[in-house]
Design an enzyme around this catalytic site. Sequence first.
Site, mmCIF file in Angstrom:
data_model
loop_
_atom_site.group_PDB
_atom_site.id
_atom_site.type_symbol
_atom_site.label_atom_id
_atom_site.label_comp_id
_atom_site.label_asym_id
_atom_site.label_seq_id
_atom_site.Cartn_x
_atom_site.Cartn_y
_atom_site.Cartn_z
ATOM 1 N N HIS A 134 1.056 -0.962 -0.085
ATOM 2 C CA HIS A 134 0.079 -0.358 0.204
ATOM 3 C C HIS A 134 1.102 1.690 0.383
ATOM 4 C CE1 HIS A 134 -3.864 2.424 1.465
ATOM 5 N NE2 HIS A 134 -3.332 2.898 1.424
ATOM 6 N N HIS A 142 1.635 4.937 -1.732
ATOM 7 C CA HIS A 142 1.036 5.925 -3.461
ATOM 8 C C HIS A 142 2.558 6.154 -3.548
ATOM 9 C CE1 HIS A 142 -2.944 5.758 -2.266
ATOM 10 N NE2 HIS A 142 -2.513 5.683 -1.207
ATOM 11 N N HIS A 174 -9.838 1.655 -0.797
ATOM 12 C CA HIS A 174 -9.255 2.627 0.247
ATOM 13 C C HIS A 174 -10.653 1.924 0.842
ATOM 14 C CE1 HIS A 174 -5.774 3.052 -0.626
ATOM 15 N NE2 HIS A 174 -5.269 4.112 0.116
ATOM 16 N N GLU A 212 -11.283 3.495 6.110
ATOM 17 C CA GLU A 212 -9.752 4.543 6.701
ATOM 18 C C GLU A 212 -10.567 5.707 7.765
ATOM 19 O OE1 GLU A 212 -7.586 6.884 3.590
ATOM 20 O OE2 GLU A 212 -6.498 7.535 5.116
ATOM 21 N N ASP A 220 2.317 3.910 2.846
ATOM 22 C CA ASP A 220 1.179 4.656 2.366
ATOM 23 C C ASP A 220 2.157 5.944 1.760
ATOM 24 O OD1 ASP A 220 -1.829 5.388 1.954
ATOM 25 O OD2 ASP A 220 -2.382 6.183 3.605
ATOM 26 N N ASP A 221 2.096 7.182 2.603
ATOM 27 C CA ASP A 221 2.224 8.256 1.837
ATOM 28 C C ASP A 221 4.204 8.823 2.777
ATOM 29 O OD1 ASP A 221 0.716 8.863 -0.538
ATOM 30 O OD2 ASP A 221 -0.663 8.882 1.330
HETATM 31 N N1 HPA Z 1 -6.268 8.077 1.591
HETATM 32 C C1 HPA Z 1 -6.716 7.800 0.516
HETATM 33 N N2 HPA Z 1 -5.975 8.248 -0.461
HETATM 34 C C2 HPA Z 1 -5.079 8.931 -0.959
HETATM 35 C C3 HPA Z 1 -4.234 8.337 0.481
HETATM 36 C C4 HPA Z 1 -5.067 7.926 1.903
HETATM 37 O O1 HPA Z 1 -4.113 7.150 2.822
HETATM 38 N N3 HPA Z 1 -2.411 8.494 -0.468
HETATM 39 C C5 HPA Z 1 -2.550 9.041 -1.417
HETATM 40 N N4 HPA Z 1 -4.116 9.132 -2.021
HETATM 41 ZN ZN ZN Z 2 -3.303 4.829 0.866
#
Ligand code: HPA
Ligand code: ZN
Length: 339
Positions: free
Chosen positions: A14, A16, A194, A197, A275-276
């Site tokens: 996971h 991006h 997703h 969250e 994630d990021d």
């Molecule tokens: N959630 C939803 N969209 C996203 C995320 C995330 O954590 N990171 C990049 N796009």
């Molecule tokens: Zn994500």
Amino acid sequence: MDEFIAGLPKLELHLHIEGTLEPDLMLRLAARNGISLPWADEKSVRTAYEFDGLQSFLELYYLGASVLVTEQDFFDLTRAYLTRCAAEGVVHVEIFFDPQTHTARGIPFATVLGGIERALQTGEKELGISWRLIMSFLRHLSEEEAFATLEQAMPLLDRIHGIGLDSGERGNPPAKFVRVFARCRELGLPVVAHAGEEGPADYIWQAIRELQVRRIDHGVRCAEDPELLCYLADTRLPLTVCPLSNTRLKVFDQMAHHNVLNLLEQGLCVTINSDDPAYFGGYMNANFQALAHELGASMSQLCRLSLNAVEASWLSLADKARLTREIRSHAACHGVVLS
Ligand code: HPA
Ligand code: ZN
């Protein structure tokens, strides 16, 4: 413990790629492409990274991505991430890219895909990191726009391994994309989304029942629905959990309150991901370290999380067997007993 984590073979499922844009590269690409940003130096970029939820993060994330223009930019971005993976013991990655973030600015789809893919291929040869590529639809846009993106991707579809769904979750339920996901599945592409969250447990059910996902990205709000917990434990449908992301975006107010180890102990196939990482303060090892130091995760639990990622990955059975052996051997070298 930190040395144990560094040496543990890890898989990232996971991630991006646009979320790996570090401030120094962001500023360099802005200068290279003549794009103006509201920040003059790295320190002021980092100061801006205070988020009160997903939406405030996404605004900065899309602004940052505006510096990515040429094929070389996408190559440099992906190469920098893979260099980091190699240094951290990450052996396999399954990464998201958001074509709509770029095509909306007039960047051709093939430019985006070409740069990312060239870096992944070079990284596999030079760094030994295997990979899969997942095209994500932006859920704040319409299903028609997702269909248009799929149409653009059609000639390149043999270079894409799966489909995802990201961006602002609240008010954009999985069911909004039921037709385009059905079409993707018809085309033979595995799908993920997703869900859970910031959105409710019901969005996780929608992703399972209406989109027929192979994995849930995040999914931590499954804990609110006992029936869903049983389903996830019984089926081992994987959740790709992102601990540092969750605390930075206030899904949990502090790491000590994160539920990932509870989910692990209830038999769910949870995995750890970044994630990021450029925005959330750490890559894979930082996420594993946070679990060890702030949540009290044992070496055995960290190994099980990595083994879950092998199970949840889209690798061949032979590669899964090889990585399972490598993780078990790392555990054995440190006297860790796995159940
Ligand atoms: N959630 C939803 N969209 C996203 C995320 C995330 O954590 N990171 C990049 N796009
Ligand atoms: Zn994500």
